[in-house]
Design a protein around this motif. Structure first.
Motif, mmCIF file in Angstrom:
data_model
loop_
_atom_site.group_PDB
_atom_site.id
_atom_site.type_symbol
_atom_site.label_atom_id
_atom_site.label_comp_id
_atom_site.label_asym_id
_atom_site.label_seq_id
_atom_site.Cartn_x
_atom_site.Cartn_y
_atom_site.Cartn_z
ATOM 1 N N THR A 10 0.579 -1.031 0.073
ATOM 2 C CA THR A 10 0.018 -0.074 0.199
ATOM 3 C C THR A 10 1.055 1.417 0.151
ATOM 4 O O THR A 10 0.228 2.429 0.129
ATOM 5 C CB THR A 10 -0.881 -0.060 1.220
ATOM 6 O OG1 THR A 10 -0.134 -0.052 2.327
ATOM 7 C CG2 THR A 10 -1.843 -1.182 1.350
ATOM 8 N N TYR A 11 2.262 1.165 -0.021
ATOM 9 C CA TYR A 11 2.883 2.349 0.319
ATOM 10 C C TYR A 11 4.086 2.279 -0.748
ATOM 11 O O TYR A 11 4.634 1.210 -0.928
ATOM 12 C CB TYR A 11 3.608 1.868 1.628
ATOM 13 C CG TYR A 11 4.557 3.175 2.190
ATOM 14 C CD1 TYR A 11 4.713 4.211 1.546
ATOM 15 C CD2 TYR A 11 5.277 2.939 3.273
ATOM 16 C CE1 TYR A 11 5.705 5.077 2.246
ATOM 17 C CE2 TYR A 11 6.323 3.539 3.963
ATOM 18 C CZ TYR A 11 6.672 4.733 3.231
ATOM 19 O OH TYR A 11 7.393 5.689 3.758
ATOM 20 N N GLY A 222 0.887 1.628 13.044
ATOM 21 C CA GLY A 222 0.625 1.055 11.761
ATOM 22 C C GLY A 222 2.006 1.033 11.218
ATOM 23 O O GLY A 222 2.126 0.496 9.903
ATOM 24 N N GLY A 223 2.866 2.052 11.489
ATOM 25 C CA GLY A 223 4.379 2.071 10.962
ATOM 26 C C GLY A 223 5.161 0.994 11.255
ATOM 27 O O GLY A 223 4.829 -0.020 12.068
ATOM 28 N N ILE A 237 8.797 8.593 20.743
ATOM 29 C CA ILE A 237 10.273 7.987 20.279
ATOM 30 C C ILE A 237 9.861 6.806 19.521
ATOM 31 O O ILE A 237 9.312 5.938 19.874
ATOM 32 C CB ILE A 237 11.101 7.596 21.486
ATOM 33 C CG1 ILE A 237 11.108 8.696 22.642
ATOM 34 C CG2 ILE A 237 12.333 6.830 21.157
ATOM 35 C CD1 ILE A 237 12.020 9.731 22.595
ATOM 36 N N GLY A 238 10.521 6.796 18.320
ATOM 37 C CA GLY A 238 10.443 5.595 17.290
ATOM 38 C C GLY A 238 11.569 4.815 17.157
ATOM 39 O O GLY A 238 12.668 5.616 17.223
ATOM 40 N N ALA A 250 6.193 -7.616 7.751
ATOM 41 C CA ALA A 250 4.847 -6.845 7.498
ATOM 42 C C ALA A 250 5.376 -5.707 6.620
ATOM 43 O O ALA A 250 4.648 -4.556 6.647
ATOM 44 C CB ALA A 250 5.021 -6.139 9.204
ATOM 45 N N CYS A 251 6.325 -5.630 5.747
ATOM 46 C CA CYS A 251 6.540 -4.828 4.624
ATOM 47 C C CYS A 251 5.495 -4.565 3.568
ATOM 48 O O CYS A 251 5.256 -5.670 3.017
ATOM 49 C CB CYS A 251 8.193 -5.226 4.044
ATOM 50 S SG CYS A 251 8.547 -3.989 2.928
ATOM 51 N N ASN A 252 5.119 -3.465 3.758
ATOM 52 C CA ASN A 252 4.100 -3.023 2.642
ATOM 53 C C ASN A 252 4.465 -2.080 1.746
ATOM 54 O O ASN A 252 3.586 -1.625 0.906
ATOM 55 C CB ASN A 252 2.945 -2.329 3.367
ATOM 56 C CG ASN A 252 3.248 -1.259 4.142
ATOM 57 O OD1 ASN A 252 4.437 -0.739 4.230
ATOM 58 N ND2 ASN A 252 2.243 -0.477 4.487
#
Ligand code: SAM
Length: 317
Positions: A10-11, A222-223, A237-238, A250-252
């Motif tokens: 989707t990205y 969702g990221g 913080i990510g 989960a790679c989209n």
């Protein structure tokens, strides 16, 4: 489109240029890149057609990157046209921020929703070292311009490099106390031309948590980042861990390089050219590329290097 491993794509990340106004050591060579002739690179109409094809296949999020996307003369027009493509819900930009004082408001008006800014250090000398030619005050002016322009979200990305900025984890994380931004730490990836970084440069994301014991987990958005928050902070913080805990399952996403190659996986050598094709021609190649997306990127560390076959500035980070 669902790939053969059941992932919904989707990205799309689109690199608009290999050129950059900085020369970050882990990203590109000191001498910059050879300018290639215009006819080898995707033009604005081809980029827009590629986005239309992507949207027809279910892609709804676009990130424009590079190189440095803001050095493109027609960046505002590209953003406006990409944002107008039916089915595209979100247009994001990744930038070093240097040109945002001139372009921030125009980009927002053109329909850019979100910005990711790159910043690896708060120390002016270290900033000049890692970018080879940059000045920290230019980044700071860019950050202020980004916040003023009113984007839906501003995130700051730091590449975590042992022996370079692992002593600044707290200081960088504290930007979320000062500004309404997310601060993300990304593990250094062993791509092409940066063998100046030895084994100790590859620091796992867990080091960030060791340095920030007061950070509490927050709900996933969702990221790909694991999210935490400091008490009283204005942003999250990510933690992005392509090396120590990959998220390939989960790679989209797929990537499009500035010279018109679809890359279904950042670290795989496979490339599918769409340069010069019309909508229908591009669509066939998109279907093939998404269908062939590898299950995962393979082992990556100081020894097992990426098989991407290009520097990051030639792929689009
Ligand atoms: N020029 C823009 C910028 O500086 O954000 C966009 C392109 S840059 C290639 C995009 C992102 O890729 C930056 O956040 C950069 O730090 C990251 N990056 C580049 N090389 C990397 C590497 N070897 N490992 C991890 N991240 C990398």
């Amino acid at each position: 489109m669902i790939d053969r491993h059941g992932r919904n794509i989707t990205y799309m990340r689109i690199s608009l240029t290999e050129l950059c106004n900085l020369r970050c050591r882990y990203c590109m060579p000191e001498e910059g890149v050879c300018r290639r002739s215009h006819h080898e690179m995707m033009n604005e109409d081809e980029v827009v057609t590629a986005v239309e094809v992507a949207a027809s296949l279910g892609i709804h999020k676009i990130r424009l990157t590079g190189g440095e996307p803001l050095v493109k003369r027609n960046i505002v027009s590209i953003c406006r046209r990409v944002a107008a493509v039916e089915g595209i819900r979100e247009v994001c930009l990744t930038t070093n921020g240097i040109l945002l004082p001139q372009l921030g408001k125009q980009l927002r008006e053109a329909g850019v929703n979100r910005l990711n800014l790159s910043l690896d250090t708060l120390n002016p000398e270290k900033y000049a070292y890692i970018t080879r030619i940059g000045r920290l005050e230019h980044f700071q002016a860019g950050l202020e311009a980004a916040l003023e322009a009113g984007f839906d979200k501003v995130k700051i990305n730091a590449v975590l490099i042992g022996g370079f900025n692992d002593d600044e984890i707290e200081a960088l994380a504290n930007l979320t106390m000062q500004y309404p931004v997310d601060m993300r730490f990304i593990e250094l990836m062993p791509i092409q031309d940066h063998d100046e970084f030895g084994e100790s440069a590859y620091v796992p994301y867990s080091k960030v948590l060791e340095k920030l014991p007061e950070a509490v987990p927050v709900q996933h958005d969702g990221g790909v980042a694991k999210l935490y928050r400091l008490p009283g902070a204005k942003g999250n913080i990510g933690l992005i861990s392509p090396i120590s805990a990959h998220f390939c399952g989960a790679c989209n996403r797929i990537r499009l390089t500035a010279d018109g190659k679809l890359k279904p996986c950042l670290h795989a050598p496979d490339e599918f050219s769409i340069k010069g094709l019309d909508f229908d021609g591009m669509k066939k190649v998109f279907e093939q590329a998404i269908g062939d997306k590898p299950a995962w990127h393979g082992d990556l560390d100081a020894v097992n290097r990426s098989r991407a076959g290009r520097n990051m500035n030639e792929i689009g980070g």
